[in-house]
Enzyme design. Structure first.
Site, short mmCIF file in Angstrom:
data_model
loop_
_atom_site.label_atom_id
_atom_site.label_comp_id
_atom_site.label_asym_id
_atom_site.label_seq_id
_atom_site.Cartn_x
_atom_site.Cartn_y
_atom_site.Cartn_z
N ASP A 13 13.40 1.47 -2.81
CA ASP A 13 14.60 1.05 -2.08
C ASP A 13 15.31 2.20 -1.39
O ASP A 13 16.53 2.22 -1.27
CB ASP A 13 15.59 0.34 -3.04
CG ASP A 13 14.96 -0.83 -3.73
OD1 ASP A 13 14.17 -1.53 -3.08
OD2 ASP A 13 15.23 -1.06 -4.92
N LYS A 16 12.79 2.77 3.27
CA LYS A 16 11.50 3.10 3.91
C LYS A 16 11.21 2.21 5.11
O LYS A 16 10.68 2.67 6.12
CB LYS A 16 10.35 2.94 2.89
CG LYS A 16 10.42 3.88 1.72
CD LYS A 16 9.28 3.63 0.73
CE LYS A 16 9.39 2.34 -0.04
NZ LYS A 16 10.48 2.29 -1.02
N GLY A 40 10.24 -4.85 -1.00
CA GLY A 40 11.13 -5.61 -0.12
C GLY A 40 11.71 -4.65 0.88
O GLY A 40 12.54 -3.82 0.54
N HIS A 41 11.25 -4.72 2.11
CA HIS A 41 11.69 -3.76 3.11
C HIS A 41 12.51 -4.46 4.18
O HIS A 41 12.08 -5.45 4.76
CB HIS A 41 10.48 -3.05 3.73
CG HIS A 41 9.70 -2.27 2.70
ND1 HIS A 41 8.45 -1.82 2.89
CD2 HIS A 41 10.05 -1.88 1.45
CE1 HIS A 41 8.04 -1.17 1.81
NE2 HIS A 41 8.99 -1.20 0.91
N GLN A 225 7.50 0.88 -3.10
CA GLN A 225 8.08 1.48 -4.32
C GLN A 225 8.39 2.97 -4.09
O GLN A 225 8.55 3.37 -2.96
CB GLN A 225 7.17 1.26 -5.54
CG GLN A 225 7.05 -0.19 -5.98
CD GLN A 225 6.07 -1.01 -5.16
OE1 GLN A 225 4.94 -0.61 -4.98
NE2 GLN A 225 6.49 -2.15 -4.69
P1 IMO Z 1 10.38 -1.19 -2.54
O1 IMO Z 1 9.09 -1.09 -1.83
C1 IMO Z 1 12.54 -0.85 -6.26
C2 IMO Z 1 10.36 -1.85 -9.96
C3 IMO Z 1 10.80 -3.07 -10.73
C4 IMO Z 1 10.48 -2.63 -12.13
C5 IMO Z 1 9.18 -1.84 -11.95
C6 IMO Z 1 7.93 -2.62 -12.23
O2 IMO Z 1 11.31 -2.22 -2.03
O3 IMO Z 1 11.04 0.14 -2.67
P2 IMO Z 1 6.61 -4.48 -10.85
O4 IMO Z 1 7.06 -5.85 -10.39
O5 IMO Z 1 6.21 -3.59 -9.74
O6 IMO Z 1 5.61 -4.55 -11.95
O7 IMO Z 1 7.95 -3.85 -11.52
O8 IMO Z 1 9.18 -1.41 -10.60
N1 IMO Z 1 10.03 -2.10 -8.54
C7 IMO Z 1 10.80 -1.71 -7.50
N2 IMO Z 1 12.03 -1.13 -7.48
N3 IMO Z 1 11.91 -1.11 -5.11
C8 IMO Z 1 10.67 -1.64 -5.11
O9 IMO Z 1 9.95 -1.76 -4.01
C9 IMO Z 1 10.09 -2.02 -6.35
N4 IMO Z 1 8.92 -2.60 -6.71
C10 IMO Z 1 8.90 -2.61 -8.05
O10 IMO Z 1 12.17 -3.34 -10.54
O11 IMO Z 1 11.46 -1.74 -12.59
MG MG Z 2 13.06 -2.93 -2.47
#
Ligand code: IMO
Ligand code: MG
Length: 429
Positions: A13, A16, A40-41, A225
């Site tokens: 988050d 990106k 989620g972008h 992530q």
């Molecule tokens: P973007 O791309 C923030 C976190 C989840 C959880 C951990 C594992 O938007 O930055 P998962 O569903 O991947 O097995 O969850 O990772 N998480 C994220 N946190 N941004 C994301 O994606 C995330 N994708 C997974 O909240 O702590």
């Molecule tokens: Mg996100």
């Protein structure tokens, strides 16, 4: 021309999507290399906020090809919904523009059921996953029982593979979780239709990427992530199940390190985290709430995939330096600097204290990290509205000192700064 890697330097988050959308303009291919629809972008185009979960941010530049590369896990149901939505905004994601690698893994309904059941069983120990099935999909990949996208082009084999997936899942749901079985035939029917729809998109994207590189074209590798959620180098087990870091670019796309010249780490001007796990600079007070925002602005700190309020805190330079090392960052993009306006003094974490011993290297071991208390350096804030600033020299002195502190501590130059959610509110330093 090289590959540019664009990845999260924190816990996800970081904004990106926002910067990927900008860099996509120069790239003939924009490829997502890891993760699935847990990402989620948000991209702001005019007065619309468009969210992508699987499709890379290049979707809005008609000259770029969007690739879902081999390192991903792809939920076809989510992909169908997303492509329909993005096409509604004019993205035109035809088989010519959206390519799915034949080696990418398919994320199927059993993975989602197992993710939910697993998290429920962990109770207070839960990871706080997005419950999108990410962990179980990568588990199947590594156990060598996953279904790869290439199978979509053979309807008979695909139906058989999906049926086997549901049967395997049902055995586990009954044995480990005492849960009711999934309806195999309904899933086979739904996913066979989805496979027929997306089969024309399946190809050898690694070949496509190398052909582009040989032609001197530019490829943007878009991460999901963040570094501290990396399966190997993040705060395990409070991580996602993929390689979020530069190493993941190489395996996820199928390119060698010689091609990756630019590694851009995106960091917010403060920290946030969704889900459980250590977060040394977390603020549970009013300042944390201020950094989070109320949710009235799309820029506010609420999950764009799950809507959960994000945990927020001061910028952690120890963690950022770790991200610089593990990724070999060549530049940093600093987002959301505008959110710090009006806060004084500002704090940045420059070391931890563990039982009175100073810690200067980020410990990715959770038990060690949990014992670490942040040691802060205080910096003056600024009052001026910076949302209209487009040149570094127009930033207040205190903001420039804040940037300098980040660069000096991490040893990485800041190349871009964002001062608001609009496409136009990013400027090059
Ligand atoms: P973007 O791309 C923030 C976190 C989840 C959880 C951990 C594992 O938007 O930055 P998962 O569903 O991947 O097995 O969850 O990772 N998480 C994220 N946190 N941004 C994301 O994606 C995330 N994708 C997974 O909240 O702590
Ligand atoms: Mg996100």
């Amino acid at each position: 021309m090289p590959v540019t890697a664009l990845l999260g330097a924190q816990w996800g988050d970081e904004g990106k999507g926002h910067i990927a959308d900008r860099l996509a303009v120069q790239s003939s291919i924009v490829a997502r290399y890891n993760g699935g629809d847990n990402a989620g972008h948000s991209i702001t185009i005019g007065d619309r906020v468009v969210r992508t979960h699987l499709v890379p941010a290049g979707a809005f530049h008609p000259e770029s090809i969007c690739v879902l590369a081999a390192g991903m896990v792809i939920n076809l149901r989510s992909l169908a919904r997303e492509v329909d939505e993005l096409d509604g905004y004019g993205a035109q994601l035809t088989p010519d523009r959206l390519k799915i690698d034949q080696a990418a893994q398919l994320l199927l309904p059993g993975h989602i059921a197992l993710d939910g059941a697993g998290e429920d069983q962990l109770g207070a120990e839960a990871i706080g996953t997005t419950k999108r099935g990410i962990g179980p999909a990568y588990t199947d990949k590594m156990a060598r029982v996953g279904v790869r996208a290439g199978v979509m082009t053979d309807a008979g084999r695909f139906a058989e593979a999906v049926r086997a997936h549901v049967e395997r899942t049902n055995a586990r749901l009954a044995r480990d979780f005492n849960r009711a079985p999934l309806d195999a035939e309904a899933i086979v029917a739904e996913y066979s239709a989805l496979a027929a729809r997306f089969a024309p998109h399946v190809t050898d994207t690694m070949g496509l990427i190398h052909t582009a590189l040989e032609r001197g074209e530019h490829v943007l590798a878009e991460g999901a992530q963040g570094t501290l959620l990396d399966i190997d180098h993040g705060t395990y087990p409070y991580v996602t199940s993929s390689s979020t870091i530069t190493g993941g670019v190489l395996t996820g796309l199928g390119v060698g390190p010689k091609h990756v010249r630019r590694v851009i780490g995106v960091t917010k001007a403060f920290c946030s985290r969704v889900g459980a796990g250590p977060f040394p600079t977390e603020l549970k007070d009013e300042m944390g709430a201020r950094l989070r925002g109320t949710g009235s602005n799309p820029w506010d700190e609420f999950g764009s995939t799950t809507g959960r309020p994000r945990r927020t805190g001061w910028l952690d330079l120890v963690a950022l330096k770790y991200a610089a090392r593990v990724n070999g960052l060549t530049e940093l993009v600093l987002t959301k600097l505008d959110i710090l306006t009006g806060i004084s003094p500002l704090r940045v974490c420059i070391a931890y204290s563990n039982c009175d011993s100073p810690v200067t290297n980020f410990p990715s071991d959770v038990s060690e990290l949990n014992q670490c208390a942040p040691i802060y350096s205080e910096l003056s804030g600024w009052e001026e509205d910076i949302t209209g600033v487009r040149r570094i020299d127009d930033l207040p002195l205190a903001a420039r000192v804040y940037l300098l502190q980040i660069e000096t501590f991490t040893g990485v130059k800041i190349s871009h700064v964002s001062v608001g959610p609009e496409r136009s509110q990013i400027f090059e330093v």
